[in-house]
Design an enzyme around this catalytic site. Structure first.
Site, PDB file in Angstrom:
ATOM      1  N   CYS A 188       0.811  -1.225   0.000  1.00  0.00           N
ATOM      2  CA  CYS A 188       0.000   0.000   0.000  1.00  0.00           C
ATOM      3  C   CYS A 188       0.843   1.273   0.000  1.00  0.00           C
ATOM      4  CB  CYS A 188      -0.937  -0.002   1.204  1.00  0.00           C
ATOM      5  SG  CYS A 188      -1.841  -1.539   1.404  1.00  0.00           S
ATOM      6  N   HIS A 336      -2.966   7.865   5.856  1.00  0.00           N
ATOM      7  CA  HIS A 336      -3.138   6.542   5.250  1.00  0.00           C
ATOM      8  C   HIS A 336      -4.557   6.067   5.560  1.00  0.00           C
ATOM      9  CE1 HIS A 336      -1.959   2.894   3.337  1.00  0.00           C
ATOM     10  NE2 HIS A 336      -2.135   2.156   4.424  1.00  0.00           N
ATOM     11  N   LYS A 368      -9.816   7.636   1.674  1.00  0.00           N
ATOM     12  CA  LYS A 368     -10.233   6.246   1.522  1.00  0.00           C
ATOM     13  C   LYS A 368     -11.672   6.036   1.995  1.00  0.00           C
ATOM     14  CE  LYS A 368      -5.655   4.040   1.823  1.00  0.00           C
ATOM     15  NZ  LYS A 368      -4.783   5.207   2.076  1.00  0.00           N
ATOM     16  N   HIS A 373      -9.731   1.819  -0.789  1.00  0.00           N
ATOM     17  CA  HIS A 373      -8.277   1.674  -0.713  1.00  0.00           C
ATOM     18  C   HIS A 373      -7.765   1.191  -2.062  1.00  0.00           C
ATOM     19  CE1 HIS A 373      -4.304   0.987   0.496  1.00  0.00           C
ATOM     20  NE2 HIS A 373      -4.487   0.371   1.647  1.00  0.00           N
TER      21      HIS A 373
END
Length: 446
Positions: A188, A336, A368, A373
């Site tokens: 990721c 994130h 996200k 994602h």
């Protein structure tokens, strides 16, 4: 404030073009407008019959046709879906950078660095070959029989397109880039790492222009199965648009997305020679490893904090200092923010380690919650979000935030966008295996 003014024009790295293909749209304005509305790209999976899976929804790219963006679509006729996403995003960035009308001085110095994932496996035929080649008497697969069946039912071009280097190959052919060519797949964190390392290549003088970013889809049988078995995906049975809830107390996992984000990076010297005005300047990059576990984040946030501190140090920014206006020197963090229990609480802890008493004064949000994602492509799309925030003076929200978590007690720009003065941003990406990458981007000043 930052170290960019101390660098020569050949060492300063600027953003001159951007493009993305996402579950919320296929161009900068459409996607940005959707983010400002708090729209959601989540819906039931259509790529395969997922009704019996623990997770039956995802954030798919819808109605995307790459051909109108290409000079010669025929040469990309065999491109896999991830390569199509990459081409579409790169074509937008290339044109915004003016490289179609104000070309680079030397195409041997136009390079590429992608964080691109593997292509989609031909699951039905792959499984059919496995089953037909299975020898029940020996309890083994007959390799020769498998090869014979595979040659008959598998598509050769499709098999090649599964390789993660193929988006790189398609982009090189479309734009004639003949400089340094790299691809990383650090889960990721991949496309954030690609953008950061592309900037390092430019500062070292090894290229004038870099096409950087990522592309990925894991919305297929094996991808969804794998993340379900890791218990990383949301298994909500309610409205899919409510399933991604980063930083919320009730968060239960991430929602799989797909797409691509690409940027054109170049030295300021080269941008000036072409007569283009930069969109922003990339002033810091940090990378670290947790040295902990494959799927779990180190619980004190030391790896994530190290990446942020390295990026800030390279940018010449003290995270615990205030500017003349009394505000922190970082205006926004693109988190994130996956929506898993571990990630969000540990990222919050890492931000506190870096910013200390100022942590609550630095807004951060997770797109996200709206895009899902995008795995290897997530970081590049979120980097573009930072540049858009700088230009529009707006912070995208974290939607579906209703229940505060005592372990997540920072400013997550809950539910609605926020007008703000935005000059300097951090974009965080943390991947399986303990890979942590952060880039720092700021408004461009001559």
């Amino acid at each position: 404030m930052s170290a960019q003014s101390d660098r020569s024009p050949s060492e300063r790295v600027v953003v001159s073009g951007m493009g993305w293909v996402t579950p919320l749209g296929h161009d900068l304005e459409t996607v940005w407008s959707a983010l400002m509305r708090g729209a959601s790209g989540m819906a039931p999976i259509t790529r395969f019959d997922a009704r019996t899976f623990p997770t039956s929804f995802a954030a798919e790219v819808k109605n995307f046709d790459v051909n109108p963006l290409l000079k010669n679509p025929a040469i990309h006729a065999s491109a896999g879906i991830n390569s199509q996403f990459a081409l579409g995003a790169a074509a937008q960035a290339w044109r915004q950078a003016g490289l179609d009308v104000k070309p680079a001085r030397n195409m041997r110095r136009v390079g590429m660095y992608l964080g691109a994932g593997e292509g989609v496996i031909d699951t039905p035929n792959y499984l059919a070959a496995n089953l037909k080649a299975w020898d029940a008497q020996t309890g083994k697969t007959d390799g020769a029989k498998w090869a014979e069946i595979g040659l008959r039912i598998l598509n050769a071009a499709g098999e090649i397109e599964q390789e993660p280097n193929m988006p790189l190959a398609h982009i090189a052919r479309e734009f004639g880039a003949r400089g340094p060519a790299y691809n990383c797949l650090t889960a990721c964190a991949a496309s954030t790492q690609a953008i950061g390392e592309a900037s390092s290549i430019l500062r070292l003088g090894e290229a004038d222009v870099m096409i950087a970013g990522g592309a990925h889809t894991m919305i297929h049988v094996l991808g969804v199965t794998g993340f379900n078995r890791l218990t990383a995906l949301s298994t909500s049975k309610d409205d899919p648009s409510k399933a991604s809830r980063p930083f919320d107390l009730t968060r239960g996992g991430f929602v799989m997305g797909e797409g691509a984000g690409m940027v054109i990076l170049e030295t300021l010297e080269h941008a000036r020679a072409r007569g283009v005005k930069p969109l922003a300047e990339l002033i810091g990059f940090g990378s670290s490893a947790d040295s902990y576990r494959i799927t779990d984040i180190e619980p004190t946030g030391r790896g994530a904090a190290a990446a942020m501190l390295q990026a800030l140090s390279q940018a010449g920014i003290d995270p615990r200092a205030r500017g003349a206006d009394g505000r922190p020197l970082v205006d926004y963090i693109s988190a994130h923010g996956t929506g898993t229990k571990e990630n969000d609480s540990i990222e919050t802890l890492a931000v506190k380690r870096v910013f200390g008493d100022l942590a609550r004064d630095v807004p951060m949000s997770s797109v996200k919650s709206m895009l899902g994602h995008l795995i290897a492509a997530a970081g590049a799309v979120e980097f573009i979000t930072c540049v858009m925030a700088i230009h529009r003076g707006m912070l995208p929200p974290t939607i579906n935030y209703s229940n505060p978590d005592p372990e997540c007690d920072l400013d997550y720009v809950a539910n609605t966008p926020r007008a703000a003065r935005v000059r300097t941003c951090l974009s965080n990406s943390f991947g399986f295996g303990g890979q942590n990458d952060t880039v720092c981007v700021t408004a461009f000043d001559e």
